[in-house]
Design a protein around this motif. Structure first.
Motif, PDB file in Angstrom:
ATOM      1  N   SER A 151       0.858  -1.169   0.000  1.00 53.73           N
ATOM      2  CA  SER A 151       0.000   0.000   0.000  1.00 53.73           C
ATOM      3  C   SER A 151       0.904   1.232   0.000  1.00 53.73           C
ATOM      4  N   ILE A 152       0.376   2.391   0.335  1.00 59.70           N
ATOM      5  CA  ILE A 152       1.173   3.626   0.305  1.00 59.70           C
ATOM      6  C   ILE A 152       0.947   4.449   1.568  1.00 59.70           C
ATOM      7  N   SER A 153       1.927   5.291   1.881  1.00 59.70           N
ATOM      8  CA  SER A 153       1.894   6.059   3.130  1.00 59.70           C
ATOM      9  C   SER A 153       1.499   7.515   2.948  1.00 59.70           C
ATOM     10  N   TRP A 154       1.094   7.912   1.728  1.00 59.80           N
ATOM     11  CA  TRP A 154       0.713   9.322   1.519  1.00 59.80           C
ATOM     12  C   TRP A 154      -0.777   9.445   1.205  1.00 59.80           C
ATOM     13  N   ALA A 155      -1.559   8.527   1.771  1.00 59.11           N
ATOM     14  CA  ALA A 155      -3.010   8.580   1.582  1.00 59.11           C
ATOM     15  C   ALA A 155      -3.729   9.008   2.862  1.00 59.11           C
ATOM     16  N   VAL A 215      -1.288  -8.095   6.311  1.00 61.93           N
ATOM     17  CA  VAL A 215      -0.322  -7.061   6.686  1.00 61.93           C
ATOM     18  C   VAL A 215      -0.230  -6.082   5.527  1.00 61.93           C
ATOM     19  N   LEU A 216      -0.570  -4.829   5.792  1.00 61.69           N
ATOM     20  CA  LEU A 216      -0.659  -3.800   4.754  1.00 61.69           C
ATOM     21  C   LEU A 216       0.545  -2.877   4.875  1.00 61.69           C
ATOM     22  N   LEU A 217       1.481  -3.022   3.961  1.00 54.73           N
ATOM     23  CA  LEU A 217       2.720  -2.262   4.008  1.00 54.73           C
ATOM     24  C   LEU A 217       2.531  -0.930   3.303  1.00 54.73           C
ATOM     25  N   ARG A 218       2.420   0.130   4.090  1.00 56.07           N
ATOM     26  CA  ARG A 218       2.243   1.460   3.528  1.00 56.07           C
ATOM     27  C   ARG A 218       3.616   2.059   3.235  1.00 56.07           C
ATOM     28  N   PRO A 265      -2.217  -2.209   9.102  1.00 60.15           N
ATOM     29  CA  PRO A 265      -1.313  -1.358   8.336  1.00 60.15           C
ATOM     30  C   PRO A 265      -0.030  -1.065   9.096  1.00 60.15           C
ATOM     31  N   VAL A 266       1.065  -0.939   8.353  1.00 62.08           N
ATOM     32  CA  VAL A 266       2.365  -0.595   8.933  1.00 62.08           C
ATOM     33  C   VAL A 266       3.067   0.355   7.966  1.00 62.08           C
ATOM     34  N   ASN A 267       3.441   1.536   8.438  1.00 63.05           N
ATOM     35  CA  ASN A 267       4.209   2.454   7.604  1.00 63.05           C
ATOM     36  C   ASN A 267       5.624   1.910   7.420  1.00 63.05           C
ATOM     37  N   ILE A 268       6.033   1.792   6.161  1.00 58.55           N
ATOM     38  CA  ILE A 268       7.395   1.360   5.840  1.00 58.55           C
ATOM     39  C   ILE A 268       8.050   2.527   5.108  1.00 58.55           C
ATOM     40  N   VAL A 269       8.732   3.349   5.870  1.00 56.74           N
ATOM     41  CA  VAL A 269       9.333   4.584   5.365  1.00 56.74           C
ATOM     42  C   VAL A 269      10.695   4.756   6.021  1.00 56.74           C
TER      43      VAL A 269
END
Length: 290
Positions: free
Chosen positions: A112-116, A159-162, A224-228
């Motif tokens: 997934s993405i982290s800028w939503a 597991v949703l990798l943002r 969800p998990v932010n991956i940044v």
């Protein structure tokens, strides 16, 4: 563990397959092209040629593989095609999850993405809601992300990798890429948006760190998990560094910002033991062009 990777020849998938094999997993990589399937076999994995938008073909592939888990790395980033990527998020995810259900699979790791996230102060963590109801074209993108995540969550463990903005080989930020063309002033550059040095805050992620997170996530609980990386930054900071690494002129700084561009926190992923090897875009941009 037996893993099916959808999007096995994408910018993350091509790095992910060898990492899974190294970790001792058995892997079937799905590619829609003959050349892609051959590339997967060349990495030492099994391969299946199928289009994830072909519901019946995908179901047959997943059933034949009988995996313990599926990993979703489906995008159309190479074509800079937002509509195609959104279709993959909606229809591709739907088909993949239905195929997994039919095969008795109960675990998925999905890109997934982290800028939503909704606009707000400071980097967003996973408790912040998605920015549903945003004006177009952002609204359609966020709706696609929500559809992807909701569909994936139908499986027992999702597991949703943002991911942050991906950079590294094969991305829009590599030498000769779309961002490089925009910064160099190419009027024919194909890029989703401009590269402006304003106050908008973004979080980045090297593709190698994205792949490592997908392997680790096979053992993580749902959600969800932010991956940044460790340093959300204003475009006024990162654009000149990227331009220098690409060997092109940096644009003049501008004022203003996108209200939704706030970056993301990686605290949850770090609490689970994940650490980005490229801790910040500052060193990462230079490393990818070295």
């Amino acid at each position: 563990m037996y893993i099916v990777v959808a999007g096995a020849t994408g910018v993350v998938g091509r790095l992910l397959v060898p990492l899974l094999l190294e970790a001792g997993h058995q892997v079937t990589g799905i590619s829609r092209s003959v050349a892609g399937a051959e590339r997967v076999r060349g990495q030492g994995a099994s391969a299946a040629q199928a289009d994830v938008l072909d519901r019946d073909a995908l179901r047959q592939v997943v059933a034949a593989a009988a995996p313990d888990a599926v990993i979703h790395q489906l995008t159309d980033l190479s074509g800079a095609d937002g509509r195609a990527t959104n279709r993959l998020r909606r229809e591709g995810t739907r088909n993949l999850v239905d195929a997994a259900k039919s095969a008795g699979v109960q675990r998925i790791v999905a890109q997934s993405i982290s800028w939503a996230y909704v606009p707000g102060e400071g980097p967003a963590d996973e408790t912040a809601p998605l920015d549903t109801g945003a004006a177009e074209p952002r609204g359609g993108m966020v709706d696609g992300v929500r559809a992807l995540e909701d569909t994936a969550a139908e499986l027992g463990t999702a597991v949703l990798l943002r991911y942050g903005i991906l950079y590294g080989p094969g991305t829009w930020y590599a030498p000769g890429s779309a961002a490089a063309e925009v910064l160099a002033g190419d009027p024919d550059a194909r890029f989703l948006g401009s590269v402006e040095a304003d106050h908008s805050v973004m979080s980045f992620l090297h593709v190698a760190d994205a792949a490592r997170a997908a392997v680790a996530a096979l053992d993580w609980p749902s959600g969800p998990v932010n991956i940044v990386d460790n340093e959300p930054a204003q475009a006024r900071e990162w654009v000149p560094v990227l331009a220098s690494a690409l060997g092109v002129p940096a644009p003049e700084p501008t004022s203003g910002h996108q209200s939704w561009a706030r970056g993301a926190s990686n605290s949850l992923a770090r609490s689970r033991g994940w650490r980005p090897e490229y801790a910040t875009w500052r060193s990462g941009f230079a490393a990818q062009h070295a």
